[in-house]
Design a protein around this motif. Structure first.
Motif, mmCIF file in Angstrom:
data_model
loop_
_atom_site.group_PDB
_atom_site.id
_atom_site.type_symbol
_atom_site.label_atom_id
_atom_site.label_comp_id
_atom_site.label_asym_id
_atom_site.label_seq_id
_atom_site.Cartn_x
_atom_site.Cartn_y
_atom_site.Cartn_z
ATOM 1 N N ALA A 3 60.026 17.643 41.778
ATOM 2 C CA ALA A 3 59.831 18.794 40.898
ATOM 3 C C ALA A 3 61.164 19.238 40.300
ATOM 4 N N GLY A 4 62.186 19.335 41.132
ATOM 5 C CA GLY A 4 63.515 19.715 40.653
ATOM 6 C C GLY A 4 64.084 18.708 39.680
ATOM 7 N N LYS A 5 63.876 17.423 39.962
ATOM 8 C CA LYS A 5 64.381 16.356 39.087
ATOM 9 C C LYS A 5 63.759 16.452 37.693
ATOM 10 N N ILE A 6 62.442 16.625 37.641
ATOM 11 C CA ILE A 6 61.762 16.730 36.347
ATOM 12 C C ILE A 6 62.284 17.933 35.561
ATOM 13 N N LYS A 59 70.187 11.541 33.053
ATOM 14 C CA LYS A 59 69.757 11.690 31.663
ATOM 15 C C LYS A 59 69.040 13.016 31.500
ATOM 16 N N ARG A 60 69.459 13.811 30.508
ATOM 17 C CA ARG A 60 68.830 15.107 30.277
ATOM 18 C C ARG A 60 68.396 15.218 28.824
ATOM 19 N N THR A 61 67.227 15.810 28.631
ATOM 20 C CA THR A 61 66.736 16.083 27.293
ATOM 21 C C THR A 61 66.145 17.486 27.293
ATOM 22 N N THR A 62 65.533 17.890 26.209
ATOM 23 C CA THR A 62 64.904 19.214 26.145
ATOM 24 C C THR A 62 63.400 19.035 26.031
ATOM 25 N N ASP A 63 62.678 19.404 27.081
ATOM 26 C CA ASP A 63 61.218 19.287 27.084
ATOM 27 C C ASP A 63 60.641 20.487 27.827
ATOM 28 N N LEU A 64 60.456 21.592 27.099
ATOM 29 C CA LEU A 64 59.968 22.816 27.721
ATOM 30 C C LEU A 64 58.536 22.658 28.234
ATOM 31 N N ASN A 65 57.788 21.721 27.660
ATOM 32 C CA ASN A 65 56.411 21.490 28.117
ATOM 33 C C ASN A 65 56.391 21.009 29.569
ATOM 34 N N LYS A 66 57.308 20.086 29.903
ATOM 35 C CA LYS A 66 57.352 19.578 31.282
ATOM 36 C C LYS A 66 57.766 20.672 32.265
ATOM 37 N N ILE A 67 58.686 21.536 31.840
ATOM 38 C CA ILE A 67 59.098 22.650 32.702
ATOM 39 C C ILE A 67 57.899 23.544 32.993
ATOM 40 N N GLU A 95 56.005 13.040 35.572
ATOM 41 C CA GLU A 95 57.290 12.359 35.386
ATOM 42 C C GLU A 95 57.142 11.164 34.455
ATOM 43 N N GLY A 96 56.004 10.495 34.523
ATOM 44 C CA GLY A 96 55.791 9.303 33.703
ATOM 45 C C GLY A 96 55.394 9.593 32.270
ATOM 46 N N GLN A 97 55.104 10.851 31.959
ATOM 47 C CA GLN A 97 54.697 11.200 30.602
ATOM 48 C C GLN A 97 55.872 11.098 29.636
ATOM 49 N N LYS A 98 55.598 10.603 28.444
ATOM 50 C CA LYS A 98 56.621 10.533 27.414
ATOM 51 C C LYS A 98 56.781 11.903 26.759
ATOM 52 N N PHE A 99 57.813 11.999 25.953
ATOM 53 C CA PHE A 99 58.072 13.265 25.255
ATOM 54 C C PHE A 99 56.856 13.636 24.429
ATOM 55 N N ILE A 100 56.536 14.924 24.398
ATOM 56 C CA ILE A 100 55.300 15.383 23.768
ATOM 57 C C ILE A 100 55.285 15.139 22.253
ATOM 58 N N TYR A 101 56.467 15.106 21.626
ATOM 59 C CA TYR A 101 56.542 14.893 20.182
ATOM 60 C C TYR A 101 57.161 13.527 19.884
ATOM 61 N N SER A 102 56.631 12.833 18.887
ATOM 62 C CA SER A 102 57.186 11.551 18.474
ATOM 63 C C SER A 102 58.464 11.778 17.662
ATOM 64 N N ASP A 103 59.231 10.710 17.462
ATOM 65 C CA ASP A 103 60.469 10.816 16.680
ATOM 66 C C ASP A 103 60.178 11.277 15.256
ATOM 67 N N LYS A 104 59.070 10.794 14.679
ATOM 68 C CA LYS A 104 58.728 11.176 13.305
ATOM 69 C C LYS A 104 58.475 12.676 13.190
ATOM 70 N N VAL A 105 57.763 13.217 14.170
ATOM 71 C CA VAL A 105 57.472 14.658 14.151
ATOM 72 C C VAL A 105 58.765 15.453 14.307
ATOM 73 N N MET A 106 59.650 15.015 15.210
ATOM 74 C CA MET A 106 60.912 15.734 15.418
ATOM 75 C C MET A 106 61.786 15.708 14.167
#
Length: 236
Positions: A3-6, A59-67, A95-106
């Motif tokens: 949980a902390g890692k995600i 590796k860190r990214t921004t994914d408020l949905n996963k939080i 943890e296995g879910q990909k980012f909620i938005y695709s590159d095109k949407v971003m």
């Protein structure tokens, strides 16, 4: 630990990570869990006299949905809706879910935000489209270079460099009017607003190491963005 890692990989505040880990441990009968998180590592022990486990966060990214999803799992555990096997399975799936938005949407969102920020900062409507295009192409460069190299600051430098070149091109060809407004609007999607916010919140919560390290990270990002623009302007 999972949980902390995600949460850390999704750019959660460290005090929130520690609180979530401790709440989950309490819910499963641990009396005195000990957690310590920094932006790059987690240390956790189920008790003061037990050995601690350490996990690196590379590796860190921004994914408020996963939080939000991890917090939801944590609440369900606290309410007794999930046992330990079900909770682990839910977190592994998350943890296995990909980012909620695709590159095109971003890229589309970054482009629209760039044009909107230009108007918000007092730019002319004639600069909306140049800023939109510069911001979108710059963000494409950021995403592409971020996958090519592991150093995020270089990706931000390249993106701002592209934005600076395009802004100058638009103004020189008469498609844009105010160079500074186009640049300011186009670089806004790269600005580390979440890192600055998290740094302040961690500092206020007493997490000095995490707060300072996130503040330095935000400062380096701002420096990379400024340096990319400065290099372009230096060759005018």
């Amino acid at each position: 630990m999972l949980a902390g890692k995600i949460m850390l990989e999704s750019s959660a505040e460290t005090y929130r990570v520690e609180d979530t880990m401790n709440r989950i441990a309490h819910s499963f009968g641990q009396k005195n869990p000990q957690s310590y998180a920094t932006p790059t590592a987690i240390n956790f022990s189920v008790d003061l006299m037990e050995p601690a486990i350490m996990m690196r966060i590379e590796k860190r990214t921004t994914d408020l949905n996963k939080i939000a999803e991890v917090n939801s799992v944590s609440r369900k555990i606290a309410e007794g809706q999930l046992n330990i096997e079900e909770a682990l399975e839910a977190l592994q799936t998350l943890e296995g879910q990909k980012f909620i938005y695709s590159d095109k949407v971003m890229v589309l969102i970054a482009a629209l935000a760039s044009g909107s920020f230009t108007i918000m900062f007092g730019g002319m409507w004639a600069d909306f489209l140049p800023s939109l295009v510069a911001g979108g192409i710059g963000f494409i460069g950021f995403l592409w270079f971020d996958k090519l190299v592991e150093i995020r600051f270089i990706s931000e430098f390249v993106a701002s460099f592209i934005i600076g070149l395009l802004a100058i091109l638009f103004v020189e060809t008469g498609l844009g009017v105010e160079l500074d407004k186009i640049i300011i609007g186009a670089v806004m999607p790269l600005v580390p607003g979440l890192h600055i916010t998290n740094a302040v919140r961690d500092l206020l919560a007493g997490h000095l190491v995490a707060g300072l390290s996130k503040g330095v990270e935000a400062l380096l990002t701002a420096f990379a963005i400024g340096a990319g623009i400065a290099v372009v302007l230096a060759f005018l």
